[in-house]
Write a protein that holds these residues in place. Structure first.
Motif, PDB file in Angstrom:
ATOM      1  N   CYS A 295       0.854  -1.192   0.000  1.00  0.00           N
ATOM      2  CA  CYS A 295       0.000   0.000   0.000  1.00  0.00           C
ATOM      3  C   CYS A 295       0.887   1.238   0.000  1.00  0.00           C
ATOM      4  O   CYS A 295       1.825   1.337   0.797  1.00  0.00           O
ATOM      5  CB  CYS A 295      -0.894  -0.015   1.229  1.00  0.00           C
ATOM      6  SG  CYS A 295      -1.804   1.538   1.437  1.00  0.00           S
TER       7      CYS A 295
ATOM      8  N   ARG B  61       0.166   4.065   0.939  1.00  0.00           N
ATOM      9  CA  ARG B  61      -0.111   4.942   2.077  1.00  0.00           C
ATOM     10  C   ARG B  61       0.497   4.419   3.376  1.00  0.00           C
ATOM     11  O   ARG B  61       1.153   5.159   4.098  1.00  0.00           O
ATOM     12  CB  ARG B  61      -1.619   5.073   2.274  1.00  0.00           C
ATOM     13  CG  ARG B  61      -2.236   5.944   1.221  1.00  0.00           C
ATOM     14  CD  ARG B  61      -3.468   6.583   1.770  1.00  0.00           C
ATOM     15  NE  ARG B  61      -3.906   7.650   0.887  1.00  0.00           N
ATOM     16  CZ  ARG B  61      -5.125   8.135   0.881  1.00  0.00           C
ATOM     17  NH1 ARG B  61      -6.031   7.651   1.725  1.00  0.00           N
ATOM     18  NH2 ARG B  61      -5.450   9.091   0.064  1.00  0.00           N
ATOM     19  N   CYS B  62       0.204   3.119   3.688  1.00  0.00           N
ATOM     20  CA  CYS B  62       0.608   2.627   5.008  1.00  0.00           C
ATOM     21  C   CYS B  62       1.707   1.566   4.930  1.00  0.00           C
ATOM     22  O   CYS B  62       2.246   1.172   5.962  1.00  0.00           O
ATOM     23  CB  CYS B  62      -0.599   2.067   5.755  1.00  0.00           C
ATOM     24  SG  CYS B  62      -1.211   0.525   5.052  1.00  0.00           S
TER      25      CYS B  62
ATOM     26  N   CYS C  45      -5.510  -3.329   3.760  1.00  0.00           N
ATOM     27  CA  CYS C  45      -5.227  -2.515   4.936  1.00  0.00           C
ATOM     28  C   CYS C  45      -6.385  -1.593   5.272  1.00  0.00           C
ATOM     29  O   CYS C  45      -6.427  -1.000   6.336  1.00  0.00           O
ATOM     30  CB  CYS C  45      -3.967  -1.689   4.693  1.00  0.00           C
ATOM     31  SG  CYS C  45      -4.055  -0.744   3.160  1.00  0.00           S
TER      32      CYS C  45
ATOM     33  N   CYS D 195      -7.073   1.199   3.719  1.00  0.00           N
ATOM     34  CA  CYS D 195      -6.817   2.580   3.289  1.00  0.00           C
ATOM     35  C   CYS D 195      -7.745   2.909   2.112  1.00  0.00           C
ATOM     36  O   CYS D 195      -8.038   2.042   1.291  1.00  0.00           O
ATOM     37  CB  CYS D 195      -5.378   2.750   2.827  1.00  0.00           C
ATOM     38  SG  CYS D 195      -4.174   2.742   4.152  1.00  0.00           S
TER      39      CYS D 195
HETATM   40 ZN   LIG Z   1      -2.774   0.995   3.451  1.00  0.00          ZN
END
Ligand SMILES: [Zn+2]
Ligand SMILES: [Zn+2]
Length: 173
Positions: free
Chosen positions: A139, A141-142, A151, A153
């Motif tokens: 991911c 983002r995370c 996740c 997101c």
């Molecule tokens: Zn994520």
């Protein structure tokens, strides 16, 4: 490991065979350092072809740990190398460089087996490494590895095409 070539050079048509352990524990290049998980001893044969020319043949098997291009998890990447090179020992090191002949594995009258194998790994290095063809990556983002589960997101807005589709669905409701 260095193999002395004087012995085989002194006698035309002579062949010597050696089993040699690789000293290097990893493949170090501008791309990074990739540890070997497994490595077999190198089966080396050197033949005197006459006129100070040598034929070098070597079989090497090793497995390197290379991170997946998408998720960075280590991928066990086997290399099965069958090396065959001819070396003109009359050539000086300077002459070889001028001829763009990259035989840096010959040092004086010695063969550096690690360098010979290194140059072959370099030629066979994979253009891309994936843990599996459909690796979902991480991911953005995370950092969660998406192969192990999502996740949660909201990644829709990262892709403008998806944003358009989401907009259409919103208006149709
Ligand atoms: Zn994520
Ligand atoms: Zn992967």
């Amino acid at each position: 490991m260095l193999i002395h070539l004087n012995d085989v050079l002194s006698c035309e048509e002579k062949t010597i065979s050696r089993t040699v352990d690789l000293e290097m524990r990893s493949f170090d290049s501008s791309l990074g350092s990739f540890p070997f998980i497994r490595k077999e001893a190198v089966e080396l044969t050197i033949t005197n072809l006459g006129e100070e020319k040598l034929k070098l043949e070597a079989k090497a098997e090793l497995t390197a740990a290379i991170p997946c291009d998408r998720c960075l998890e280590e991928v066990e990447t086997p290399f099965r190398l069958a090396i065959s090179r001819e070396v003109d020992m009359k050539q000086t090191a300077e002459g070889r460089i001028e001829d763009l002949d990259e035989t840096d594995f010959i040092i004086g009258y010695n063969l550096d087996v690690d360098k010979l194998v290194y140059s072959e790994i370099l030629v066979n290095w994979p253009m891309k490494t994936l843990c599996r063809e459909d690796c979902k990556g991480i991911c953005k983002r995370c950092g969660t590895n998406l192969n192990h589960g999502s996740c949660g997101c909201d990644t829709a807005e990262l892709d403008p095409r998806m944003a358009v589709i989401a907009e259409i669905f919103k208006n149709s409701n």
